[in-house]
Design an enzyme around this catalytic site. Structure first.
Site, PDB file in Angstrom:
ATOM      1  N   ARG A 161       2.753 -14.794  11.284  1.00 41.48           N
ATOM      2  CA  ARG A 161       3.555 -15.031  10.011  1.00 41.48           C
ATOM      3  C   ARG A 161       3.200 -14.314   8.796  1.00 41.48           C
ATOM      4  O   ARG A 161       4.263 -13.647   8.293  1.00 41.48           O
ATOM      5  CB  ARG A 161       3.197 -16.538   9.534  1.00 41.48           C
ATOM      6  CG  ARG A 161       4.179 -17.728  10.171  1.00 41.48           C
ATOM      7  CD  ARG A 161       3.132 -18.948  10.438  1.00 41.48           C
ATOM      8  NE  ARG A 161       2.003 -18.578  11.029  1.00 41.48           N
ATOM      9  CZ  ARG A 161       2.080 -19.052  12.251  1.00 41.48           C
ATOM     10  NH1 ARG A 161       2.825 -19.357  12.941  1.00 41.48           N
ATOM     11  NH2 ARG A 161       1.461 -18.358  13.146  1.00 41.48           N
ATOM     12  N   THR A 162       2.225 -13.993   8.440  1.00 41.11           N
ATOM     13  CA  THR A 162       1.686 -13.641   7.335  1.00 41.11           C
ATOM     14  C   THR A 162       2.108 -11.947   7.510  1.00 41.11           C
ATOM     15  O   THR A 162       2.584 -11.285   6.468  1.00 41.11           O
ATOM     16  CB  THR A 162       0.443 -13.668   6.950  1.00 41.11           C
ATOM     17  OG1 THR A 162      -0.157 -14.885   6.928  1.00 41.11           O
ATOM     18  CG2 THR A 162      -0.225 -12.979   5.395  1.00 41.11           C
ATOM     19  N   LYS A 215     -13.762   3.577  16.469  1.00 42.29           N
ATOM     20  CA  LYS A 215     -14.624   4.744  16.894  1.00 42.29           C
ATOM     21  C   LYS A 215     -15.858   4.555  15.649  1.00 42.29           C
ATOM     22  O   LYS A 215     -16.576   5.689  15.622  1.00 42.29           O
ATOM     23  CB  LYS A 215     -13.888   6.007  16.592  1.00 42.29           C
ATOM     24  CG  LYS A 215     -12.906   6.337  17.690  1.00 42.29           C
ATOM     25  CD  LYS A 215     -11.917   7.354  17.479  1.00 42.29           C
ATOM     26  CE  LYS A 215     -10.543   7.372  18.219  1.00 42.29           C
ATOM     27  NZ  LYS A 215      -9.765   8.422  17.857  1.00 42.29           N
ATOM     28  N   ARG A 234      -5.424  -7.886   5.667  1.00 44.95           N
ATOM     29  CA  ARG A 234      -6.206  -9.102   6.228  1.00 44.95           C
ATOM     30  C   ARG A 234      -7.410  -8.750   6.838  1.00 44.95           C
ATOM     31  O   ARG A 234      -7.502  -7.685   7.540  1.00 44.95           O
ATOM     32  CB  ARG A 234      -5.413  -9.877   7.233  1.00 44.95           C
ATOM     33  CG  ARG A 234      -6.164 -10.804   8.110  1.00 44.95           C
ATOM     34  CD  ARG A 234      -5.272 -11.641   8.700  1.00 44.95           C
ATOM     35  NE  ARG A 234      -4.394 -12.740   7.987  1.00 44.95           N
ATOM     36  CZ  ARG A 234      -3.762 -13.697   8.389  1.00 44.95           C
ATOM     37  NH1 ARG A 234      -3.694 -14.056   9.603  1.00 44.95           N
ATOM     38  NH2 ARG A 234      -2.943 -14.550   7.583  1.00 44.95           N
ATOM     39  N   HIS A 294      -6.690 -17.193   0.902  1.00 45.34           N
ATOM     40  CA  HIS A 294      -5.388 -16.817   1.436  1.00 45.34           C
ATOM     41  C   HIS A 294      -4.346 -16.958   0.437  1.00 45.34           C
ATOM     42  O   HIS A 294      -3.601 -18.000   0.565  1.00 45.34           O
ATOM     43  CB  HIS A 294      -5.115 -17.412   2.594  1.00 45.34           C
ATOM     44  CG  HIS A 294      -3.993 -16.767   3.650  1.00 45.34           C
ATOM     45  ND1 HIS A 294      -3.238 -16.075   3.172  1.00 45.34           N
ATOM     46  CD2 HIS A 294      -3.500 -17.352   4.849  1.00 45.34           C
ATOM     47  CE1 HIS A 294      -2.204 -15.851   4.132  1.00 45.34           C
ATOM     48  NE2 HIS A 294      -2.345 -16.509   5.055  1.00 45.34           N
TER      49      HIS A 294
HETATM   50  N1   CP Z   1      -0.331 -18.979   8.010  1.00 45.95           N
HETATM   51  C1   CP Z   1      -1.010 -17.964   8.440  1.00 45.95           C
HETATM   52  O1   CP Z   1      -1.715 -17.067   7.945  1.00 45.95           O
HETATM   53  O2   CP Z   1      -0.607 -17.476   9.886  1.00 45.95           O
HETATM   54  P1   CP Z   1      -0.776 -16.152  10.697  1.00 45.95           P
HETATM   55  O3   CP Z   1      -2.291 -16.167  11.087  1.00 45.95           O
HETATM   56  O4   CP Z   1       0.101 -16.233  11.746  1.00 45.95           O
HETATM   57  O5   CP Z   1      -0.665 -15.139   9.709  1.00 45.95           O
END
Ligand code: CP
Length: 308
Positions: free
Chosen positions: A59-60, A87, A109, A137
């Site tokens: 999603r993100t 590496k 991320r 998040h």
């Molecule tokens: N909600 C969320 O962060 O989903 P993903 O891990 O799929 O990005």
């Protein structure tokens, strides 16, 4: 013109209530844009954004990429699994090499809590935290509050319970900060082993009884049990977890009011919520995903306007 109080979005902890309202007002505009046949504006034609994903995401990652493309930014994507990180290259070297290609903004991320804060001290680009380990998040919390505002009219005064694996959840921490800033009441609910000991310092209520928590709330945000972050067993079995903390249609029908059900995804159907609940009209799970694009467009647009 109003602008954000920050140059990076590293966590909700670093922003204020005015920032949240500015992001929501800007997202309202972009939500209207993405309903049009041509879902695109030329606002960021001169901006290049790198999406750096050192951890899995569906999603993100897609939501950020769509948000960036709908703002007409140039976009490059990076996955740790297919990069020279394998590496032995350091995070700073990796990112500085990407920035040398004239990148203006980094969406990252990373599995390590604080990775975005660390990077912000070493590189010269705007950074958006797309999830850093068990820490924060922020865009998930913003899209969650935006979706509550859309369904219930306002976040202030609403009672929101976050259910499940609070201990390992960056979504829980960012949501607690965001909801409290906007004047919501927050409760966390789950087994004692999955509620951190410092939780009272965040000004939230705690319950270990799902029915009590659901009777109290207007909104229940159901979290996934993050088995990938657990090196020991925090409850006897998934079946017992689902029996005590899983939301079913029967449980919802026994409440004396209709509550809103949220989930950040990915869902474990039959564990934290049943399929009937996930696909019901009470659930706003796909609204959250839709709103995520508009909210991320707003965050990127507002941060980009500070580097121009
Ligand atoms: N909600 C969320 O962060 O989903 P993903 O891990 O799929 O990005």
């Amino acid at each position: 013109m109003s602008e954000l109080s920050v140059s990076h979005l590293l966590g909700i902890k670093y922003i204020n209530e005015k920032d949240i309202q500015l992001i929501f007002e800007t997202a309202d505009h972009f939500k209207e844009v993405i309903q049009r046949p041509i879902k695109k504006v030329p606002s960021l034609r001169d901006i290049t954004i790198a999406n750096l994903f050192f951890e899995n995401s569906t999603r993100t990652r897609l939501s950020f990429e769509l948000a960036e493309k709908r703002l007409s930014a140039d976009v490059v994507n990076f996955s740790a699994s297919s990069s020279s990180v394998k590496k032995g290259e350091t995070l700073i070297d990796t990112v500085n090499n990407i920035l040398a290609m004239k990148v203006d903004m980094v969406v990252m991320r990373h599995p390590n809590p604080g990775a975005g804060v660390f990077l912000s001290k070493h590189i010269n680009a705007a950074i958006v935290n797309a999830g850093d380990g068990t820490h924060e998040h922020p865009t998930q919390a913003l899209l969650d509050s935006y979706s509550i505002r859309e369904r219930l009219g306002d976040v202030a005064g609403k009672k929101v319970v976050i259910v499940g694996d609070i201990l390992h959840s960056r979504v829980a921490l960012s949501n607690i900060y965001a909801l409290k800033l906007q004047g919501a009441e927050v409760m966390v609910c789950g087994p004692k082993t999955l509620i951190p000991k410092y939780i009272h310092e965040l000004g939230v209520k705690v319950s270990h009884n799902l029915r009590e928590a659901l009777n109290w709330c207007d909104v229940a945000n159901m979290l996934r049990v993050q088995n990938e972050r657990m090196d020991i067993s925090y409850f006897p079995s998934t079946r017992e977890y689902a029996q005590q903390y899983g939301v079913t249609k029967d449980i919802l029908e026994r409440l004396d009011k209709e509550i809103v059900i949220m989930h950040p995804g990915p869902i474990n159907r039959g564990v934290e919520i049943t399929t009937e609940v996930a696909d019901s009209n009470q659930a706003i799970i796909l609204d959250q995903v839709e709103n995520g694009v508009a909210v991320r467009m707003a965050v990127i647009y507002l941060l980009a306007s500070k580097i121009k």
